[in-house]
Design a protein around this motif. Structure first.
Motif, PDB file in Angstrom:
ATOM      1  N   ARG A 221       0.812  -1.227   0.000  1.00 62.83           N
ATOM      2  CA  ARG A 221       0.000   0.000   0.000  1.00 62.83           C
ATOM      3  C   ARG A 221       0.840   1.271   0.000  1.00 62.83           C
ATOM      4  O   ARG A 221       0.296   2.372  -0.048  1.00 62.83           O
ATOM      5  N   GLY A 222       2.164   1.123   0.048  1.00 65.40           N
ATOM      6  CA  GLY A 222       3.030   2.288   0.000  1.00 65.40           C
ATOM      7  C   GLY A 222       3.197   2.940   1.362  1.00 65.40           C
ATOM      8  O   GLY A 222       2.560   2.558   2.348  1.00 65.40           O
ATOM      9  N   PRO A 223       4.021   3.987   1.424  1.00 63.50           N
ATOM     10  CA  PRO A 223       4.360   4.595   2.713  1.00 63.50           C
ATOM     11  C   PRO A 223       3.350   5.608   3.237  1.00 63.50           C
ATOM     12  O   PRO A 223       3.465   6.040   4.387  1.00 63.50           O
ATOM     13  N   TYR A 224       2.384   5.988   2.420  1.00 65.06           N
ATOM     14  CA  TYR A 224       1.498   7.081   2.810  1.00 65.06           C
ATOM     15  C   TYR A 224       0.213   6.568   3.448  1.00 65.06           C
ATOM     16  O   TYR A 224      -0.436   5.643   2.945  1.00 65.06           O
ATOM     17  N   ARG A 225      -0.144   7.201   4.561  1.00 67.08           N
ATOM     18  CA  ARG A 225      -1.446   6.989   5.177  1.00 67.08           C
ATOM     19  C   ARG A 225      -1.865   8.299   5.839  1.00 67.08           C
ATOM     20  O   ARG A 225      -1.012   9.132   6.180  1.00 67.08           O
ATOM     21  N   PHE A 226      -3.164   8.482   6.021  1.00 66.33           N
ATOM     22  CA  PHE A 226      -3.649   9.762   6.542  1.00 66.33           C
ATOM     23  C   PHE A 226      -4.966   9.571   7.281  1.00 66.33           C
ATOM     24  O   PHE A 226      -5.917   8.976   6.750  1.00 66.33           O
ATOM     25  N   GLN A 227      -5.012  10.089   8.502  1.00 62.96           N
ATOM     26  CA  GLN A 227      -6.256  10.170   9.258  1.00 62.96           C
ATOM     27  C   GLN A 227      -6.279  11.476  10.030  1.00 62.96           C
ATOM     28  O   GLN A 227      -5.236  11.995  10.450  1.00 62.96           O
ATOM     29  N   ARG A 228      -7.477  12.012  10.200  1.00 63.88           N
ATOM     30  CA  ARG A 228      -7.663  13.241  10.963  1.00 63.88           C
ATOM     31  C   ARG A 228      -8.868  13.068  11.885  1.00 63.88           C
ATOM     32  O   ARG A 228      -9.881  12.496  11.475  1.00 63.88           O
ATOM     33  N   GLU A 229      -8.748  13.559  13.097  1.00 64.41           N
ATOM     34  CA  GLU A 229      -9.895  13.576  13.996  1.00 64.41           C
ATOM     35  C   GLU A 229     -10.778  14.751  13.611  1.00 64.41           C
ATOM     36  O   GLU A 229     -10.400  15.910  13.806  1.00 64.41           O
ATOM     37  N   THR A 230     -11.937  14.444  13.036  1.00 63.74           N
ATOM     38  CA  THR A 230     -12.773  15.477  12.431  1.00 63.74           C
ATOM     39  C   THR A 230     -14.203  14.981  12.315  1.00 63.74           C
ATOM     40  O   THR A 230     -14.421  13.759  12.158  1.00 63.74           O
ATOM     41  N   PRO A 231     -15.190  15.880  12.385  1.00 65.93           N
ATOM     42  CA  PRO A 231     -16.571  15.459  12.127  1.00 65.93           C
ATOM     43  C   PRO A 231     -16.889  15.342  10.637  1.00 65.93           C
ATOM     44  O   PRO A 231     -17.984  14.915  10.273  1.00 65.93           O
ATOM     45  N   PRO A 238     -10.542   6.137   5.458  1.00 69.36           N
ATOM     46  CA  PRO A 238     -10.832   4.929   6.221  1.00 69.36           C
ATOM     47  C   PRO A 238      -9.717   3.895   6.101  1.00 69.36           C
ATOM     48  O   PRO A 238      -8.667   4.175   5.509  1.00 69.36           O
ATOM     49  N   MET A 239      -9.971   2.718   6.641  1.00 67.03           N
ATOM     50  CA  MET A 239      -9.058   1.572   6.500  1.00 67.03           C
ATOM     51  C   MET A 239      -7.656   1.921   6.992  1.00 67.03           C
ATOM     52  O   MET A 239      -6.659   1.796   6.281  1.00 67.03           O
ATOM     53  N   SER A 240      -7.602   2.418   8.242  1.00 66.83           N
ATOM     54  CA  SER A 240      -6.322   2.771   8.882  1.00 66.83           C
ATOM     55  C   SER A 240      -5.563   3.846   8.128  1.00 66.83           C
ATOM     56  O   SER A 240      -4.337   3.948   8.217  1.00 66.83           O
ATOM     57  N   PHE A 256      -6.862  12.007  -1.941  1.00 66.94           N
ATOM     58  CA  PHE A 256      -7.742  13.179  -1.937  1.00 66.94           C
ATOM     59  C   PHE A 256      -7.880  13.735  -3.349  1.00 66.94           C
ATOM     60  O   PHE A 256      -7.044  13.513  -4.218  1.00 66.94           O
ATOM     61  N   ARG A 257      -8.957  14.471  -3.535  1.00 64.62           N
ATOM     62  CA  ARG A 257      -9.268  15.122  -4.801  1.00 64.62           C
ATOM     63  C   ARG A 257      -8.664  16.527  -4.839  1.00 64.62           C
ATOM     64  O   ARG A 257      -8.215  17.025  -3.803  1.00 64.62           O
ATOM     65  N   PRO A 258      -8.699  17.204  -5.993  1.00 63.82           N
ATOM     66  CA  PRO A 258      -8.221  18.593  -6.042  1.00 63.82           C
ATOM     67  C   PRO A 258      -8.996  19.541  -5.122  1.00 63.82           C
ATOM     68  O   PRO A 258      -8.516  20.628  -4.822  1.00 63.82           O
ATOM     69  N   SER A 259     -10.160  19.124  -4.690  1.00 62.38           N
ATOM     70  CA  SER A 259     -10.939  19.905  -3.726  1.00 62.38           C
ATOM     71  C   SER A 259     -10.411  19.750  -2.308  1.00 62.38           C
ATOM     72  O   SER A 259     -10.911  20.393  -1.387  1.00 62.38           O
ATOM     73  N   ASP A 260      -9.429  18.862  -2.108  1.00 66.64           N
ATOM     74  CA  ASP A 260      -8.936  18.451  -0.788  1.00 66.64           C
ATOM     75  C   ASP A 260      -9.941  17.583  -0.049  1.00 66.64           C
ATOM     76  O   ASP A 260      -9.829  17.386   1.166  1.00 66.64           O
ATOM     77  N   ASP A 261     -10.936  17.053  -0.757  1.00 63.10           N
ATOM     78  CA  ASP A 261     -11.877  16.089  -0.197  1.00 63.10           C
ATOM     79  C   ASP A 261     -11.374  14.677  -0.469  1.00 63.10           C
ATOM     80  O   ASP A 261     -10.785  14.401  -1.520  1.00 63.10           O
ATOM     81  N   ALA A 262     -11.666  13.763   0.456  1.00 64.64           N
ATOM     82  CA  ALA A 262     -11.234  12.380   0.303  1.00 64.64           C
ATOM     83  C   ALA A 262     -11.903  11.714  -0.897  1.00 64.64           C
ATOM     84  O   ALA A 262     -13.079  11.946  -1.174  1.00 64.64           O
ATOM     85  N   THR A 263     -11.131  10.907  -1.603  1.00 62.79           N
ATOM     86  CA  THR A 263     -11.717  10.073  -2.649  1.00 62.79           C
ATOM     87  C   THR A 263     -12.511   8.937  -2.009  1.00 62.79           C
ATOM     88  O   THR A 263     -12.287   8.570  -0.853  1.00 62.79           O
ATOM     89  N   ILE A 264     -13.420   8.382  -2.792  1.00 68.19           N
ATOM     90  CA  ILE A 264     -14.145   7.182  -2.365  1.00 68.19           C
ATOM     91  C   ILE A 264     -13.471   5.957  -2.987  1.00 68.19           C
ATOM     92  O   ILE A 264     -12.969   5.090  -2.274  1.00 68.19           O
ATOM     93  N   PHE A 265     -13.438   5.895  -4.318  1.00 71.20           N
ATOM     94  CA  PHE A 265     -12.613   4.902  -5.007  1.00 71.20           C
ATOM     95  C   PHE A 265     -11.266   5.584  -5.311  1.00 71.20           C
ATOM     96  O   PHE A 265     -11.229   6.618  -5.980  1.00 71.20           O
ATOM     97  N   PRO A 266     -10.151   5.020  -4.833  1.00 68.26           N
ATOM     98  CA  PRO A 266      -8.878   5.766  -4.853  1.00 68.26           C
ATOM     99  C   PRO A 266      -8.268   6.063  -6.221  1.00 68.26           C
ATOM    100  O   PRO A 266      -7.360   6.884  -6.303  1.00 68.26           O
TER     101      PRO A 266
END
Length: 471
Positions: A221-231, A238-240, A256-266
């Motif tokens: 899965r490569g070296p990158y992962r990202f999570q933020r505590e946020t509503p 997701p998925m760690s 993430f998308r150019p909007s800085d929103d998370a992708t659903i299908f990566p």
């Protein structure tokens, strides 16, 4: 929705679109809203000459006023130029956020490339953007935005990822590494100057290549992962922190998308198209400037691989529109049909040089994204256009209306886009991030330089190619 339907709808919208109270008020009085000359961050004689030419030849006073305000907005308010170790150095904020996005900073200065031969200081400023972006990519190729202060720890310092001082946000987005290549290639073609493309820049290109390969996720899965505590679900993965699984088919994942929103299908389809263009531009520069044929071949090989994967996996069958490009996929055969206002988008692919505007698959996709079948296409009494999850329901982005005009060859459609933008700035004289489909006074971000400069680019292109549409 085809072009004729759009024009018919615009006519139906009638007074709500073209005779809005904001346009009427502005037509009566165009107050000075541009920053006074003494307080502008940077002044370009070539940009000022373009403004004077436009003002002299365009008879619509409101469009003249808007061009005077929006086209120089990036230079007036967002750039800080200096020299560092004898080299140009330029920090570019987005507007009301004091951080430099690799994407936004590239897009904000892009329209000025056509003027650099007339203004050496403007050329130096853009060279400074390239130099600054190089340093940021070498600092962290997975980050999307950075601070001027290399030691600053900002509001997202507690994100669960490998955050470093000087990084504003570490959302992995393919386009963050594509836009600097687009700017570098455009600068090189416009000026012939190769000074910014030194050993550090070449290393940044190799870092980009490595990062893209890591995010194909062929072995792990490569070296990158990202999570933020946020509503906000769109601000974390997701998925760690790795996002939902993909089948490694050759495409590049984007958390993430150019909007800085998370992708659903990566596998974000527009950004993979952009990557193909950028990899080939980087290969040309590495071969001709750096004389590094090995890296150039590696870049071309990846571009060909991603292009082949797009041909096999990017399109799907929509129940109403037939075969169209998806916005996202996962390589398992699942497709997410939508489009977002931010660029790269499906709508913007010809603007980025990724597809021909006449390509039948693109045209079919365009019909979809500019129709109610796209869940983020909003139509109201003030305008119609594309939004996205970032701002929310019923909020249209001027950037998307501008991009619609920039990717159209239909004079009536171009004119209708200009008229909608003219009617929805809420009397401010500037473009905004988004506005409500029924109430342009309800808008977000009064200071958003990318939207301003892109609109200025649209008006200037129209002035150059079809000036009667500005009458």
């Amino acid at each position: 929705m085809n072009r004729r339907t759009f024009i018919e709808r615009s006519a139906i919208l009638g007074a709500s679109v073209y005779l809005s109270p904001f346009a009427a008020a502005a037509a009566a009085d165009f107050p000075t809203v541009r920053v006074p000359a003494s307080k502008r961050n940077f002044q370009s004689k070539a940009v000022e000459a373009a403004i004077k030419e436009f003002s002299r030849n365009v008879k619509d006073k409101e469009l003249v006023w808007l061009f005077q305000n929006t086209f120089p907005s990036t230079l007036d308010t967002t750039v800080t130029y200096s020299t560092k170790n004898g080299r140009p150095d330029t920090y570019v904020i987005t507007g009301d956020i004091d951080a430099m996005w690799l994407r936004d900073s590239s897009a904000q200065v892009w329209p000025y490339l056509m003027l650099v031969k007339k203004d050496e200081s403007l050329q130096n400023l853009i060279a400074g953007v390239i130099n600054r972006q190089t340093s940021y990519i070498l600092k962290d190729p997975y980050a999307n935005a950075f601070y001027d202060d290399p030691n600053k720890v900002g509001e997202w310092g507690t994100d669960k990822t490998n955050m470093k001082p000087g990084v504003h946000e570490r959302k992995w987005e393919i386009d963050s590494l594509c836009y600097p290549i687009r700017l570098a290639h455009g600068y090189w073609k416009a000026t012939g100057d190769t000074k910014p493309f030194d050993a550090q820049w070449q290393q940044a290109i190799k870092t980009t290549l490595r990062t893209f390969r890591e995010q194909q996720r062929k072995e792990d899965r490569g070296p990158y992962r990202f999570q933020r505590e946020t509503p906000h679900a769109t601000d974390t993965q997701p998925m760690s922190g790795y996002g939902f699984p993909v089948n490694p088919v050759g495409l590049i994942t984007s958390a993430f998308r150019p909007s800085d929103d998370a992708t659903i299908f990566p596998f974000l389809i527009p950004s993979n198209f952009f990557a193909v263009v950028s990899l080939r531009q980087a290969a040309e520069m590495m071969e001709k400037i750096a004389k590094d044929k090995g890296t150039a071949n590696d870049l071309l090989s990846l571009a060909t691989e991603v292009e082949k994967a797009l041909q096999e996996h990017a399109a799907g069958e929509h129940p109403k529109h037939g075969k169209i490009l998806a916005f996202e996929t996962d390589g398992f055969g699942n497709h997410y049909f939508m489009d977002d206002a931010n660029v790269p988008s499906l709508l913007s692919l010809p603007y980025l040089g990724a597809v021909s505007a006449d390509d039948p698959l693109y045209q079919n996709t365009r019909e979809f994204v500019l129709s109610p079948s796209n869940p983020f296409f909003f139509k109201g009494t003030a305008a119609e256009g594309i939004g996205g999850p970032h701002v929310g329901q019923d909020m249209i982005w001027p950037m998307a209306i501008t991009m619609r005009g920039l990717t159209s060859s239909d004079p009536q459609e171009i004119k209708a886009c200009i008229d909608m933008l003219k009617a929805t700035h809420a009397g401010t004289g500037f473009m905004h991030e988004a506005f409500h489909k029924d109430d342009p006074k309800n808008f977000t971000r009064s200071w958003f330089a990318w939207a301003n400069t892109l609109f200025g680019e649209f008006l200037w292109k129209t002035y150059q190619q079809n000036p009667r549409l500005l009458s």
